[in-house]
Design a protein around this motif. Structure first.
Motif, PDB file in Angstrom:
ATOM      1  N   LEU A  41      76.567   2.210  11.558  1.00 28.95           N
ATOM      2  CA  LEU A  41      76.087   2.614  10.508  1.00 28.95           C
ATOM      3  C   LEU A  41      74.832   2.594  10.005  1.00 28.95           C
ATOM      4  N   SER A  42      74.942   1.852   8.778  1.00 34.69           N
ATOM      5  CA  SER A  42      73.709   1.992   8.254  1.00 34.69           C
ATOM      6  C   SER A  42      72.041   1.338   9.329  1.00 34.69           C
ATOM      7  N   SER A  43      72.725   1.120   9.479  1.00 33.30           N
ATOM      8  CA  SER A  43      71.340   0.937  11.162  1.00 33.30           C
ATOM      9  C   SER A  43      70.746   2.339  11.260  1.00 33.30           C
ATOM     10  N   MET A  44      71.811   3.096  12.406  1.00 32.60           N
ATOM     11  CA  MET A  44      71.298   3.571  12.865  1.00 32.60           C
ATOM     12  C   MET A  44      70.898   5.131  11.292  1.00 32.60           C
ATOM     13  N   ALA A  45      71.604   4.611  10.288  1.00 25.83           N
ATOM     14  CA  ALA A  45      70.795   6.118   9.929  1.00 25.83           C
ATOM     15  C   ALA A  45      69.914   5.587   9.025  1.00 25.83           C
ATOM     16  N   GLY A  46      68.981   4.185   8.907  1.00 25.90           N
ATOM     17  CA  GLY A  46      68.229   3.741   8.393  1.00 25.90           C
ATOM     18  C   GLY A  46      66.896   4.874   9.927  1.00 25.90           C
ATOM     19  N   GLN A  47      67.313   4.862  10.653  1.00 23.35           N
ATOM     20  CA  GLN A  47      66.852   4.653  12.045  1.00 23.35           C
ATOM     21  C   GLN A  47      66.431   6.444  11.969  1.00 23.35           C
ATOM     22  N   ILE A  48      67.832   6.833  11.932  1.00 19.22           N
ATOM     23  CA  ILE A  48      67.299   8.144  11.436  1.00 19.22           C
ATOM     24  C   ILE A  48      65.825   9.345  10.667  1.00 19.22           C
ATOM     25  N   ILE A  49      66.204   7.981   9.697  1.00 18.71           N
ATOM     26  CA  ILE A  49      65.224   8.245   8.167  1.00 18.71           C
ATOM     27  C   ILE A  49      63.719   8.080   9.150  1.00 18.71           C
ATOM     28  N   GLY A  50      63.538   6.509  10.122  1.00 18.84           N
ATOM     29  CA  GLY A  50      62.927   6.576   9.885  1.00 18.84           C
ATOM     30  C   GLY A  50      61.627   7.081  11.200  1.00 18.84           C
ATOM     31  N   GLU A  51      62.636   7.914  11.722  1.00 25.37           N
ATOM     32  CA  GLU A  51      62.046   9.177  12.557  1.00 25.37           C
ATOM     33  C   GLU A  51      61.688  10.521  12.441  1.00 25.37           C
ATOM     34  N   ILE A  52      62.782  10.671  11.798  1.00 29.13           N
ATOM     35  CA  ILE A  52      62.375  11.862  10.427  1.00 29.13           C
ATOM     36  C   ILE A  52      61.242  12.006  10.021  1.00 29.13           C
ATOM     37  N   LEU A  53      60.688  11.050   9.491  1.00 29.13           N
ATOM     38  CA  LEU A  53      59.993  10.537   8.397  1.00 29.13           C
ATOM     39  C   LEU A  53      58.785  11.006   9.601  1.00 29.13           C
ATOM     40  N   ILE A  54      58.470  10.321  11.094  1.00 25.58           N
ATOM     41  CA  ILE A  54      57.467  11.041  11.476  1.00 25.58           C
ATOM     42  C   ILE A  54      57.490  12.385  12.414  1.00 25.58           C
ATOM     43  N   ILE A  55      58.189  12.700  12.563  1.00 27.46           N
ATOM     44  CA  ILE A  55      58.417  14.301  12.550  1.00 27.46           C
ATOM     45  C   ILE A  55      57.559  15.237  11.414  1.00 27.46           C
ATOM     46  N   ILE A  56      57.679  14.936  10.451  1.00 28.04           N
ATOM     47  CA  ILE A  56      57.381  15.322   9.322  1.00 28.04           C
ATOM     48  C   ILE A  56      56.358  14.822   9.489  1.00 28.04           C
ATOM     49  N   PHE A  57      55.207  14.125   9.733  1.00 33.69           N
ATOM     50  CA  PHE A  57      54.577  13.814  10.001  1.00 33.69           C
ATOM     51  C   PHE A  57      53.134  14.456  11.125  1.00 33.69           C
ATOM     52  N   PHE A  58      54.240  14.565  12.160  1.00 38.03           N
ATOM     53  CA  PHE A  58      53.286  15.296  13.269  1.00 38.03           C
ATOM     54  C   PHE A  58      53.305  16.927  12.724  1.00 38.03           C
ATOM     55  N   LEU A  59      54.198  17.374  12.808  1.00 36.32           N
ATOM     56  CA  LEU A  59      54.535  18.954  12.266  1.00 36.32           C
ATOM     57  C   LEU A  59      53.949  19.510  10.890  1.00 36.32           C
ATOM     58  N   CYS A  60      53.436  18.386  10.592  1.00 38.28           N
ATOM     59  CA  CYS A  60      51.927  18.362   9.072  1.00 38.28           C
ATOM     60  C   CYS A  60      51.073  18.703   9.940  1.00 38.28           C
ATOM     61  N   GLN A  61      50.507  18.895  10.908  1.00 40.17           N
ATOM     62  CA  GLN A  61      49.403  18.745  11.660  1.00 40.17           C
ATOM     63  C   GLN A  61      49.650  19.652  12.409  1.00 40.17           C
ATOM     64  N   ARG A  62      48.847  21.534  11.859  1.00 38.52           N
ATOM     65  CA  ARG A  62      48.919  22.771  12.250  1.00 38.52           C
ATOM     66  C   ARG A  62      48.687  23.331  13.351  1.00 38.52           C
ATOM     67  N   ILE A  63      48.020  22.522  14.262  1.00 40.36           N
ATOM     68  CA  ILE A  63      47.738  23.221  15.444  1.00 40.36           C
ATOM     69  C   ILE A  63      49.134  22.200  16.355  1.00 40.36           C
ATOM     70  N   GLU A  64      50.065  20.987  16.088  1.00 39.34           N
ATOM     71  CA  GLU A  64      50.978  20.553  16.593  1.00 39.34           C
ATOM     72  C   GLU A  64      51.929  22.064  16.329  1.00 39.34           C
ATOM     73  N   SER A  65      52.382  21.841  15.412  1.00 42.18           N
ATOM     74  CA  SER A  65      53.762  22.854  15.151  1.00 42.18           C
ATOM     75  C   SER A  65      53.477  24.564  14.761  1.00 42.18           C
ATOM     76  N   GLY A  66      52.091  24.637  15.066  1.00 37.56           N
ATOM     77  CA  GLY A  66      51.579  25.705  15.864  1.00 37.56           C
ATOM     78  C   GLY A  66      50.884  26.288  17.224  1.00 37.56           C
ATOM     79  N   LYS A  67      51.947  25.383  18.111  1.00 36.71           N
ATOM     80  CA  LYS A  67      51.912  25.647  19.797  1.00 36.71           C
ATOM     81  C   LYS A  67      53.471  25.660  19.530  1.00 36.71           C
ATOM     82  N   ILE A  68      53.549  24.719  19.451  1.00 37.26           N
ATOM     83  CA  ILE A  68      55.103  24.818  19.682  1.00 37.26           C
ATOM     84  C   ILE A  68      55.959  26.350  19.382  1.00 37.26           C
ATOM     85  N   ALA A  69      55.261  27.022  18.230  1.00 36.89           N
ATOM     86  CA  ALA A  69      55.488  27.847  17.488  1.00 36.89           C
ATOM     87  C   ALA A  69      55.567  29.372  18.200  1.00 36.89           C
TER      88      ALA A  69
END
Length: 336
Positions: free
Chosen positions: A146-174
């Motif tokens: 479970l701790s391994s899965m929690a760590g994986q979730i946090i790591g992937e959330i960090l990547i998503i945050i970095f990606f959505l901070c790019q206005r072009i990409e978040s703007g395209k999704i919206a």
């Protein structure tokens, strides 16, 4: 009269066919995807060789010559698994360094490599932290998973945050949600049906399970293991974590890294379909050498890769398709 009629029919058909393309082109003009930013025969070749070819060949050799998968089933810490992991992470690390030295300001490239290292680093940190507190617990193995899965979730959330901070990409999704509601819904439904027919029914059920007599994949076993605990608290936390990972976090993160970044890095949208599809499959079976499930995972990856190419690099379609497919699969798994 015949000439007028013969010209009006194609015109009507073309008008209907262009409905989806017109909406797609409007967004593409505002948020274009750079399919040819990299050169296939320079940076693209470096990426494909270090990211897919070397790890795949190594895993294949270890499986054929030294029974990689069988050794993992008997002992998770086998030397075959460690060697395969070393080559996988080492080869990708080498590719990352070379590409970084060639272009230090190439942000889209980083998502792919962040996906390889962020989740595993976070998972290891969580495992060490949790293990120090629960080393004597009877539920030590389940808590560690479970701790391994929690760590994986946090790591992937960090990547998503970095990606959505790019206005072009978040703007395209919206913009896609705002302007392409009907094409989005229609295409997601069509692709999900295709994935279930080709990947789930034909490749997984008919070929792997019935013809080859292959059992559940190692990847699926690891996900399901959190639901087998007799401890109610662990079961509830595991259930929530499984939903969060497979339905919300992983679909978007994997599409960012295995579609968006892979297509960008490859430098050729048609070659990238195969690179993306095979890499998606390899991630789910490669480290353990579970090549018996190559068809089901790779076929799903190829369909998602073609979808990304078909929508001209619009990750919104891939994200919703991947998430919806995982939701249905999770419901089937839990209810069965």
């Amino acid at each position: 009269m015949n000439n007028i009629h013969s010209q009006s029919v194609p015109s009507t058909i073309n008008k209907k066919v262009r409905i989806f393309n017109r909406l797609e082109r409007d967004i593409d003009k505002e948020f274009p995807f750079q399919f040819k930013k990299n050169n296939l025969f320079s940076d693209g070749l470096i990426f494909v060789i270090t990211g897919l070819i070397i790890p795949f060949i190594c895993a294949m050799i270890l499986e054929v010559a030294f029974s990689l998968h069988e050794s993992v089933l008997k002992e998770s810490n086998s030397w075959q698994f460690y060697l395969n992991s070393f080559v996988y992470y080492g080869s990708n690390g080498l590719g990352w360094i070379i590409l970084y030295l060639r272009n230090k300001k190439d942000t889209p490239r980083n998502y792919f490599y962040w996906f390889i290292y962020f989740p595993i680093i976070c998972a290891l940190m969580f495992e060490i932290l949790v293990f120090s507190f629960f080393s004597s617990s009877q539920y030590k193995t389940e808590i560690t998973n479970l701790s391994s899965m929690a760590g994986q979730i946090i790591g992937e959330i960090l990547i998503i945050i970095f990606f959505l901070c790019q206005r072009i990409e978040s703007g395209k999704i919206a913009a896609t949600f705002r302007k392409e509601k009907f094409p989005l819904l229609l295409l997601v439904i069509i692709v999900i049906i295709m994935m279930f027919i080709l990947s789930t029914i034909i490749c997984s059920y008919l070929i792997e399970q019935k013809l080859m007599n292959v059992k559940e994949s190692d990847n699926q076993k690891q996900l399901n293991s959190v639901l087998n605990s007799n401890n109610q608290a662990i079961f509830i936390f595991g259930y929530i974590s499984l939903i969060l990972l497979t339905v919300i976090v992983a679909p978007l993160c994997e599409e960012i890294c295995m579609r968006y970044s892979v297509f960008y890095l490859t430098g050729n949208r048609y070659v990238a379909i195969f690179v993306s599809g095979f890499y998606f499959g390899f991630v789910h079976y490669g480290l353990e050498g579970d090549f018996q499930h190559l068809l089901s995972y790779t076929s799903a990856g190829l369909i998602l890769a073609y979808l990304f190419n078909y929508t001209n690099g619009n990750i919104t379609y891939n994200w919703l398709t991947h998430a919806s497919y995982n939701i249905i699969s999770l419901i089937v798994t839990v209810t069965s």
